[in-house]
Design a protein around this motif. Sequence first.
Motif, PDB file in Angstrom:
ATOM      1  N   ILE A  11       6.898   3.662   3.617  1.00 49.14           N
ATOM      2  CA  ILE A  11       6.228   3.484   2.329  1.00 49.14           C
ATOM      3  C   ILE A  11       4.725   3.710   2.493  1.00 49.14           C
ATOM      4  CG2 ILE A  11       5.680   1.848   0.473  1.00 49.14           C
ATOM      5  CD1 ILE A  11       8.417   0.547   1.004  1.00 49.14           C
ATOM      6  N   ALA A  12       4.158   3.179   3.569  1.00 49.81           N
ATOM      7  CA  ALA A  12       2.723   3.341   3.814  1.00 49.81           C
ATOM      8  C   ALA A  12       2.362   4.815   3.964  1.00 49.81           C
ATOM      9  CB  ALA A  12       2.302   2.567   5.060  1.00 49.81           C
ATOM     10  N   TYR A  13       3.151   5.559   4.718  1.00 53.63           N
ATOM     11  CA  TYR A  13       2.856   6.981   4.917  1.00 53.63           C
ATOM     12  C   TYR A  13       2.995   7.771   3.610  1.00 53.63           C
ATOM     13  CZ  TYR A  13       2.909   6.075   9.931  1.00 53.63           C
ATOM     14  OH  TYR A  13       2.622   5.595  11.178  1.00 53.63           O
ATOM     15  N   LEU A  14       3.849   7.307   2.751  1.00 54.43           N
ATOM     16  CA  LEU A  14       4.067   7.986   1.473  1.00 54.43           C
ATOM     17  C   LEU A  14       2.924   7.743   0.484  1.00 54.43           C
ATOM     18  CD1 LEU A  14       6.152   9.686  -0.120  1.00 54.43           C
ATOM     19  CD2 LEU A  14       7.174   7.535  -0.866  1.00 54.43           C
ATOM     20  N   TYR A  15       2.392   6.521   0.448  1.00 53.99           N
ATOM     21  CA  TYR A  15       1.422   6.131  -0.578  1.00 53.99           C
ATOM     22  C   TYR A  15      -0.027   6.051  -0.136  1.00 53.99           C
ATOM     23  CZ  TYR A  15       5.208   5.088  -3.793  1.00 53.99           C
ATOM     24  OH  TYR A  15       6.275   5.192  -4.619  1.00 53.99           O
TER      25      TYR A  15
ATOM     26  N   ASP B 244      -5.307   4.002  -8.251  1.00 50.62           N
ATOM     27  CA  ASP B 244      -6.531   3.897  -7.461  1.00 50.62           C
ATOM     28  C   ASP B 244      -6.147   3.932  -5.978  1.00 50.62           C
ATOM     29  OD1 ASP B 244      -9.033   3.479  -6.421  1.00 50.62           O
ATOM     30  OD2 ASP B 244      -9.428   1.627  -7.513  1.00 50.62           O
ATOM     31  N   ASP B 245      -5.705   5.101  -5.535  1.00 52.43           N
ATOM     32  CA  ASP B 245      -5.228   5.244  -4.164  1.00 52.43           C
ATOM     33  C   ASP B 245      -6.318   4.959  -3.143  1.00 52.43           C
ATOM     34  OD1 ASP B 245      -2.757   5.917  -5.160  1.00 52.43           O
ATOM     35  OD2 ASP B 245      -3.111   8.065  -5.040  1.00 52.43           O
ATOM     36  N   ASP B 246      -7.566   5.264  -3.466  1.00 53.38           N
ATOM     37  CA  ASP B 246      -8.652   5.006  -2.533  1.00 53.38           C
ATOM     38  C   ASP B 246      -8.765   3.523  -2.225  1.00 53.38           C
ATOM     39  OD1 ASP B 246      -9.271   7.685  -2.418  1.00 53.38           O
ATOM     40  OD2 ASP B 246     -10.961   7.555  -3.804  1.00 53.38           O
ATOM     41  N   TYR B 247      -8.722   2.686  -3.259  1.00 52.63           N
ATOM     42  CA  TYR B 247      -8.848   1.254  -3.038  1.00 52.63           C
ATOM     43  C   TYR B 247      -7.674   0.726  -2.210  1.00 52.63           C
ATOM     44  CZ  TYR B 247      -9.388  -3.708  -3.600  1.00 52.63           C
ATOM     45  OH  TYR B 247      -9.513  -5.039  -3.325  1.00 52.63           O
TER      46      TYR B 247
ATOM     47  N   PHE C 182       1.636  -2.722  -5.570  1.00 46.94           N
ATOM     48  CA  PHE C 182       1.107  -3.165  -4.279  1.00 46.94           C
ATOM     49  C   PHE C 182       0.172  -4.348  -4.510  1.00 46.94           C
ATOM     50  CE2 PHE C 182       2.010   1.345  -3.431  1.00 46.94           C
ATOM     51  CZ  PHE C 182       2.807   1.208  -2.299  1.00 46.94           C
ATOM     52  N   TYR C 183       0.282  -5.345  -3.624  1.00 49.44           N
ATOM     53  CA  TYR C 183      -0.568  -6.529  -3.703  1.00 49.44           C
ATOM     54  C   TYR C 183      -1.148  -6.853  -2.329  1.00 49.44           C
ATOM     55  CZ  TYR C 183       1.175  -7.655  -8.342  1.00 49.44           C
ATOM     56  OH  TYR C 183       1.471  -7.614  -9.682  1.00 49.44           O
ATOM     57  N   HIS C 184      -2.405  -7.245  -2.339  1.00 51.85           N
ATOM     58  CA  HIS C 184      -3.056  -7.812  -1.164  1.00 51.85           C
ATOM     59  C   HIS C 184      -2.938  -9.325  -1.325  1.00 51.85           C
ATOM     60  CE1 HIS C 184      -7.116  -8.595   1.061  1.00 51.85           C
ATOM     61  NE2 HIS C 184      -6.078  -8.910   1.810  1.00 51.85           N
ATOM     62  N   ILE C 185      -2.178  -9.950  -0.452  1.00 55.08           N
ATOM     63  CA  ILE C 185      -1.931 -11.394  -0.543  1.00 55.08           C
ATOM     64  C   ILE C 185      -2.606 -12.063   0.643  1.00 55.08           C
ATOM     65  CG2 ILE C 185      -0.166 -13.192  -0.548  1.00 55.08           C
ATOM     66  CD1 ILE C 185       1.694 -11.163  -1.942  1.00 55.08           C
ATOM     67  N   TYR C 186      -3.373 -13.112   0.354  1.00 50.92           N
ATOM     68  CA  TYR C 186      -4.143 -13.752   1.416  1.00 50.92           C
ATOM     69  C   TYR C 186      -4.392 -15.221   1.106  1.00 50.92           C
ATOM     70  CZ  TYR C 186      -7.820 -12.550  -1.941  1.00 50.92           C
ATOM     71  OH  TYR C 186      -8.568 -12.414  -3.096  1.00 50.92           O
ATOM     72  N   ASN C 187      -4.658 -15.960   2.172  1.00 48.95           N
ATOM     73  CA  ASN C 187      -5.037 -17.363   2.042  1.00 48.95           C
ATOM     74  C   ASN C 187      -5.814 -17.731   3.300  1.00 48.95           C
ATOM     75  OD1 ASN C 187      -5.288 -20.091   1.357  1.00 48.95           O
ATOM     76  ND2 ASN C 187      -3.182 -20.215   0.611  1.00 48.95           N
TER      77      ASN C 187
END
Length: 173
Positions: free
Chosen positions: A166-170, A118-121, A8-13
């Motif tokens: 996927i979101a509900y699973l992870y 690190d599921d919390d993060y 998983f990646y947080h992608i931003y600009n």
Amino acid sequence: MKLIANQFYHIYNQGNNQETTFHEREDYLRFLTKYKVLVAPYCDTINYCLMPNHFHFLVATTEKSVEKIKLGGIEMDRVTDGFRKLLSEYAREFNEKYYRSGSLFRQKTKGKLLVDGDDDYATICFHYIHQNPYRAKLVKKMEDWEFSSFKDYTKFRNGTLCKKDIAYLYFEL
């Protein structure tokens, strides 16, 4: 960005010099339409939020995401190339529409790896992305912001861009 498959990646600009990158509804929709064509086929979009001067996407990479392509002497993965094309095409059209020139976004799109285990993060990041318009005081209720996937997760809209399964699973949702 250097991406690893199945992460998983947080992608931003952000707009160059924090400049506004979306002036009207049509701008947001055009950006999302381009995203669907240039980036979404190469990763699983978990959630997103477009703000007046920046954007956030939480994506899950796949094997297809990290396939390498050559651009002249440079090699990059498909997701990075997709974002490169997205920002370039959007900026070209934006500049033409608003009679401006030069770069619209910061040179480097950031991709923060949400460390496996690190599921919390990861869950905090998921909520952070959706809370952006509320925290910026652009809306009084998060569901009032049209340009995020929050409405899709709360069933105020039936959007198809995000892979909610996927979101509900992870994530702890």
